[in-house]
Design an enzyme around this catalytic site. Structure first.
Site, PDB file in Angstrom:
ATOM      1  N   ASP A 140       0.854  -1.189   0.000  1.00 53.45           N
ATOM      2  CA  ASP A 140       0.000   0.000   0.000  1.00 53.45           C
ATOM      3  C   ASP A 140       0.888   1.236   0.000  1.00 53.45           C
ATOM      4  O   ASP A 140       2.111   1.120  -0.049  1.00 53.45           O
ATOM      5  CB  ASP A 140      -0.937  -0.002   1.224  1.00 53.45           C
ATOM      6  CG  ASP A 140      -0.188   0.192   2.544  1.00 53.45           C
ATOM      7  OD1 ASP A 140       1.062   0.293   2.544  1.00 53.45           O
ATOM      8  OD2 ASP A 140      -0.858   0.252   3.587  1.00 53.45           O
ATOM      9  N   ASP A 148       1.345   4.733   2.388  1.00 53.54           N
ATOM     10  CA  ASP A 148       0.931   5.324   3.662  1.00 53.54           C
ATOM     11  C   ASP A 148       1.311   6.802   3.725  1.00 53.54           C
ATOM     12  O   ASP A 148       2.449   7.161   3.408  1.00 53.54           O
ATOM     13  CB  ASP A 148       1.644   4.600   4.819  1.00 53.54           C
ATOM     14  CG  ASP A 148       1.460   3.092   4.771  1.00 53.54           C
ATOM     15  OD1 ASP A 148       0.365   2.625   5.115  1.00 53.54           O
ATOM     16  OD2 ASP A 148       2.419   2.384   4.374  1.00 53.54           O
ATOM     17  N   ASP A 154      -3.301   4.314   2.778  1.00 50.30           N
ATOM     18  CA  ASP A 154      -3.644   4.647   4.165  1.00 50.30           C
ATOM     19  C   ASP A 154      -3.339   6.116   4.403  1.00 50.30           C
ATOM     20  O   ASP A 154      -2.237   6.580   4.121  1.00 50.30           O
ATOM     21  CB  ASP A 154      -2.819   3.808   5.162  1.00 50.30           C
ATOM     22  CG  ASP A 154      -3.325   2.383   5.278  1.00 50.30           C
ATOM     23  OD1 ASP A 154      -4.498   2.133   4.931  1.00 50.30           O
ATOM     24  OD2 ASP A 154      -2.548   1.517   5.720  1.00 50.30           O
TER      25      ASP A 154
HETATM   26  P1  GTP Z   1       4.096  -2.555   3.095  1.00 51.51           P
HETATM   27  O1  GTP Z   1       2.912  -1.659   3.081  1.00 51.51           O
HETATM   28  O2  GTP Z   1       3.712  -3.987   3.006  1.00 51.51           O
HETATM   29  O3  GTP Z   1       5.136  -2.181   2.111  1.00 51.51           O
HETATM   30  O4  GTP Z   1       4.827  -2.421   4.516  1.00 51.51           O
HETATM   31  P2  GTP Z   1       4.622  -1.305   5.604  1.00 51.51           P
HETATM   32  O5  GTP Z   1       5.743  -1.400   6.543  1.00 51.51           O
HETATM   33  O6  GTP Z   1       4.353   0.023   4.973  1.00 51.51           O
HETATM   34  O7  GTP Z   1       3.338  -1.835   6.371  1.00 51.51           O
HETATM   35  P3  GTP Z   1       1.931  -1.156   6.699  1.00 51.51           P
HETATM   36  O8  GTP Z   1       1.473  -0.271   5.608  1.00 51.51           O
HETATM   37  O9  GTP Z   1       1.021  -2.273   7.069  1.00 51.51           O
HETATM   38  O10 GTP Z   1       2.205  -0.334   8.014  1.00 51.51           O
HETATM   39  C1  GTP Z   1       2.993   0.854   8.031  1.00 51.51           C
HETATM   40  C2  GTP Z   1       3.184   1.311   9.434  1.00 51.51           C
HETATM   41  O11 GTP Z   1       1.963   1.704  10.028  1.00 51.51           O
HETATM   42  C3  GTP Z   1       3.756   0.221  10.357  1.00 51.51           C
HETATM   43  O12 GTP Z   1       4.694   0.823  11.189  1.00 51.51           O
HETATM   44  C4  GTP Z   1       2.599  -0.205  11.207  1.00 51.51           C
HETATM   45  O13 GTP Z   1       3.025  -0.584  12.493  1.00 51.51           O
HETATM   46  C5  GTP Z   1       1.789   1.056  11.261  1.00 51.51           C
HETATM   47  N1  GTP Z   1       0.363   0.779  11.431  1.00 51.51           N
HETATM   48  C6  GTP Z   1      -0.403  -0.071  10.731  1.00 51.51           C
HETATM   49  N2  GTP Z   1      -1.663  -0.031  11.181  1.00 51.51           N
HETATM   50  C7  GTP Z   1      -1.674   0.869  12.167  1.00 51.51           C
HETATM   51  C8  GTP Z   1      -2.696   1.389  13.029  1.00 51.51           C
HETATM   52  O14 GTP Z   1      -3.847   0.996  12.961  1.00 51.51           O
HETATM   53  N3  GTP Z   1      -2.319   2.391  13.905  1.00 51.51           N
HETATM   54  C9  GTP Z   1      -1.040   2.841  13.993  1.00 51.51           C
HETATM   55  N4  GTP Z   1      -0.745   3.797  14.869  1.00 51.51           N
HETATM   56  N5  GTP Z   1      -0.071   2.349  13.219  1.00 51.51           N
HETATM   57  C10 GTP Z   1      -0.382   1.385  12.330  1.00 51.51           C
HETATM   58 MN    MN Z   2       2.614   0.347   3.847  1.00 50.41          MN
HETATM   59 MN    MN Z   3      -0.511   0.709   5.591  1.00 52.16          MN
END
Ligand code: GTP
Ligand code: MN
Ligand code: MN
Length: 385
Positions: free
Chosen positions: A204, A206, A310
């Site tokens: 995704d 973020d 996100d």
């Molecule tokens: P990929 O998207 O697979 O490339 O990996 P990513 O590391 O970007 O994972 P992800 O998008 O799932 O999460 C990004 C960050 O957001 C990570 O540090 C998670 O711990 C954090 N995160 C995910 N969900 C939540 C949530 O609901 N609340 C908070 N505060 N942090 C979150």
């Molecule tokens: Mn991510």
């Molecule tokens: Mn995410």
């Protein structure tokens, strides 16, 4: 002093937040195997076991060399008996029978496929598995009742399981900037998650959005979503208060702060050919399709793809905490909170840090948070634990 005969043994600190973990490391052949077992433990809702495997894998990611024999594991922290057994088997035989049988198992494969649908968690996937469902399409064929997220997950299944490239992330950044600027001037938009850690692809994209003027960010999320909706750029969205782990690891804090902190899980509609505009590079998705000059050639597939995005809005006073909390990796975040609690008696969340006397510790940057925690600063590119 004479150089000693043996090179000094690699010392690895025991919390992932005390170590530097680059994106690319030397032991993928071991960490991939351990992470299969971690994932399988999650599918069986055994969190303790899953975290143990993830911690073992993470230690190996931090090593500056390939593990060639059991001697290389001496003095390493976090390696439980089970992980050591798996590593030994791979070093001796090339593969681990437990990992291979997990990989081949009907349950692992079905759980992987079903949880690979956006909106489907382990609980639903497990229920469906026990009812005999195996693949995402079985959800449709057997007429399962799906919530809106799951409906979108099935509808855009292929796109959402195709990695998002850095180029596409940049294209989405431009759209988000345009949307935010249209409804509030002076907002600051930062790319978080894996892309901030230097990953070239992600599942995704973020973003964290804030504004220098405390309070200016209030009510921003619905306005941004409306704008995107009007432009036809949103395929799905769900906004929630950000109460992630709040009750579990956060002490009481002013409720009005929580009220303003919002997050949105969404699916964007990204026009193909929009990404990478401004350069002559033209990388395509999977099938080697190249885009002609937009509008002059018939496209073989749809002219757009679905991308998971996100969005998080944070008041400026919490921006450093939110930045640290949304950069990841998930294990790094988990280890930061564990360090704070177990080693310092503190409490860290993506909103705030409280010391052992429940006093709020202010921070204007990630560096200040690491300093409060008594940790050496680890830059995002070394947080790939
Ligand atoms: P990929 O998207 O697979 O490339 O990996 P990513 O590391 O970007 O994972 P992800 O998008 O799932 O999460 C990004 C960050 O957001 C990570 O540090 C998670 O711990 C954090 N995160 C995910 N969900 C939540 C949530 O609901 N609340 C908070 N505060 N942090 C979150
Ligand atoms: Mn991510
Ligand atoms: Mn995410």
């Amino acid at each position: 002093p004479k150089p000693s005969a043996d090179p000094p043994a690699t010392t690895v600190k025991s919390y992932a937040c005390q170590r530097r973990t680059p994106l690319k490391h030397h032991n993928t052949f071991l960490t991939d195997a351990l992470e299969i077992l971690a994932e399988n433990a999650e599918f069986n809702e055994n969190e303790g076991r899953s975290v143990a495997f993830r911690r073992s894998a993470s230690v190996l990611k931090a090593l500056p060399h390939v593990v060639r024999g059991m001697d290389d594991l001496k003095n390493l922290p976090c390696l439980g008996e089970h992980s050591v057994r798996v590593i030994k088997e791979i070093l001796e035989d090339g593969t681990s029978s437990e990992v291979e049988s997990t990989r081949q198992s009907e349950q692992y494969q079905a759980m992987k496929a079903l949880t690979g649908v956006f909106g489907v968690g382990v609980k639903s996937a497990d229920r469906w598995f026990r009812e005999g469902l195996r693949r995402p399409l079985d959800l449709i064929h057997t007429g399962q009742k799906l919530n809106l997220a799951q409906q979108a997950g099935v509808q855009y299944y292929n796109d959402l399981n195709r990695p998002v490239t850095k180029r596409e992330a940049v294209a989405i950044s431009h759209i988000v900037e345009k949307a935010v600027n249209a409804v509030l001037s002076g907002a600051i938009i930062t790319l978080m998650g894996g892309f901030r850690r230097g990953k070239e692809v992600g599942h995704d994209v973020d973003f964290l959005i804030t504004h220098l003027e405390e309070g200016a960010e209030e009510g921003l999320m619905p306005k941004v979503l409306n704008w995107l909706e009007e432009q036809g750029l949103l395929l799905y969205q769900k906004t929630t208060r950000n109460s992630y782990l709040e009750s579990k690891d956060g002490p009481a804090r002013p409720p009005h702060n929580l009220d303003r902190f919002e997050r949105c899980f969404s699916i964007f509609k990204l026009e193909k050919g929009k990404e990478g505009s401004g350069t002559s590079l033209n990388t395509s998705y999977d099938s080697g399709t190249t885009e002609g000059i937009t509008g002059t050639t018939e496209q073989p597939g749809p002219s757009w793809r679905a991308v998971r995005v996100d969005l998080v809005v944070s008041p400026f006073s919490q921006f450093a905490f939110a930045t640290l909390g949304w950069t990841g990796s998930k294990l790094f975040e988990r280890e930061l909170r564990r360090w704070a609690g177990q080693e310092k008696g503190m409490s860290l969340s993506s909103h705030a840090l409280y010391d052992s006397k429940q006093r709020y510790l202010r921070a204007n940057s990630e560096e200040e948070i690491f300093a409060h925690l008594g940790l050496e600063y680890i830059p995002p590119s070394e947080r790939n634990a």
